[in-house]
Design an enzyme around this catalytic site. Sequence first.
Site, PDB file in Angstrom:
ATOM      1  N   HIS B  71       0.837  -1.203   0.000  1.00 26.93           N
ATOM      2  CA  HIS B  71       0.000   0.000   0.000  1.00 26.93           C
ATOM      3  C   HIS B  71       0.868   1.248   0.000  1.00 26.93           C
ATOM      4  CE1 HIS B  71      -3.125  -2.851   1.018  1.00 26.93           C
ATOM      5  NE2 HIS B  71      -4.018  -1.912   0.844  1.00 26.93           N
ATOM      6  N   SER B  88      -6.584   4.174  -5.525  1.00 31.68           N
ATOM      7  CA  SER B  88      -6.036   4.950  -4.411  1.00 31.68           C
ATOM      8  C   SER B  88      -6.236   6.448  -4.615  1.00 31.68           C
ATOM      9  CB  SER B  88      -4.542   4.650  -4.244  1.00 31.68           C
ATOM     10  OG  SER B  88      -4.363   3.402  -3.639  1.00 31.68           O
ATOM     11  N   GLN B  92      -8.114   8.651  -1.811  1.00 37.37           N
ATOM     12  CA  GLN B  92      -7.427   9.727  -1.076  1.00 37.37           C
ATOM     13  C   GLN B  92      -8.121  11.062  -1.318  1.00 37.37           C
ATOM     14  OE1 GLN B  92      -3.205   9.719  -0.882  1.00 37.37           O
ATOM     15  NE2 GLN B  92      -2.999   7.497  -0.855  1.00 37.37           N
ATOM     16  N   PHE B 123       1.227   3.090   7.280  1.00 40.16           N
ATOM     17  CA  PHE B 123      -0.067   3.328   7.923  1.00 40.16           C
ATOM     18  C   PHE B 123      -1.151   3.144   6.877  1.00 40.16           C
ATOM     19  CE2 PHE B 123      -3.371   6.624   8.813  1.00 40.16           C
ATOM     20  CZ  PHE B 123      -3.841   6.128  10.010  1.00 40.16           C
ATOM     21  N   CYS B 126      -8.831   3.040   5.792  1.00 40.57           N
ATOM     22  CA  CYS B 126      -9.833   3.140   4.730  1.00 40.57           C
ATOM     23  C   CYS B 126     -10.192   4.612   4.541  1.00 40.57           C
ATOM     24  CB  CYS B 126     -11.062   2.306   5.099  1.00 40.57           C
ATOM     25  SG  CYS B 126     -12.349   2.364   3.846  1.00 40.57           S
ATOM     26  N   ALA B 127      -9.548   5.253   3.577  1.00 39.43           N
ATOM     27  CA  ALA B 127      -9.672   6.711   3.423  1.00 39.43           C
ATOM     28  C   ALA B 127     -11.107   7.120   3.124  1.00 39.43           C
ATOM     29  CB  ALA B 127      -8.728   7.207   2.326  1.00 39.43           C
TER      30      ALA B 127
END
Lengths: 177, 177
Positions: B71, B88, B92, B123, B126-127
């Site tokens: 990730h 992603s 984000q 880190f 789940c954005a």
Amino acid sequence: MADMLSISLVNELNYEDFIGRFGNVVEHCSICAAAVWRNRPFRDVHHLHQEICSFMDLLPDTGKEGVLRLHPDLAGKLAELGSLTQESTAEQKAAGLDTMSPDEKQLLRETNIKYREKFGFPFVICARQNKKEAILKGIVERLEHSAAEELNIGIEEVKKICLLRLLGIVIDDKSHM
Amino acid sequence: MADMLSISLVNELNYEDFIGRFGNVVEHCSICAAAVWRNRPFRDVHHLHQEICSFMDLLPDTGKEGVLRLHPDLAGKLAELGSLTQESTAEQKAAGLDTMSPDEKQLLRETNIKYREKFGFPFVICARQNKKEAILKGIVERLEHSAAEELNIGIEEVKKICLLRLLGIVIDDKSHM
């Protein structure tokens, strides 16, 4: 050789660079590199190989099947489209798969389909250690095996392919460390 | 919606097409899709999700760490370079990470570095289910955990991300089958 890494340089890589460099030593399966990074320092390229093999051995059978499913068919659609990974292209060429006769191509294509239908994963063989005649003979013989036998044989072939790919990245200096 | 699949279409996919479609529901970790293909037919998208979760639970700890290492850092170098996967990038952005102030960016960058140094993996959160304020608070708090705790929390976050990605591919029709 300019591009090859010493094992001490390998041991200094952060995980992103390590994955960037070793992410495809098991075809399309970067988790193998990502998983073993923690086990640095590696004594030599063979130690790194051993850690990757041990990780694959720890996978549940579904995961081992998954590893095989991430491999392309030999001389299959992707090869014809020129869409193989750089590593697979070189390996299939080394085996002479690009020089098969139309009959040989046909046999390999048909047997590949039967193999996939029977086992649910593709026929995997270390192409660099086999010429096309041995590969054609191998797939016909292996088609007779059980799924459990082929899962094991396939993963052992993946390990051989992995070592040859590693030896193309890391200098094999056994006297190091 | 035109591009969404019904679960019955999913169940008809051969493994190559299945991996092509689901290969990134766990970031850069196609082995998850490759491993669960055998378990068709799936009753619905939640069943498919459950099979992927069970596969991840079966991985040895090194494999779980590997999943996390695949990730990207939140709002890290890859985001700045525009090199994140499509999934992603959208996630984000949904969290508002593209609208952070310079101070917030600096805090996230520094805490990310500390987190990676402490745990050896990034880190992961789940954005889509957290706004930037919750993410900034979360990383500071989670930095205090043990490695074992963070491995578990990180994998649970990967599972949430995976479900949201699956729901973007498969029609959630619980009445089906």
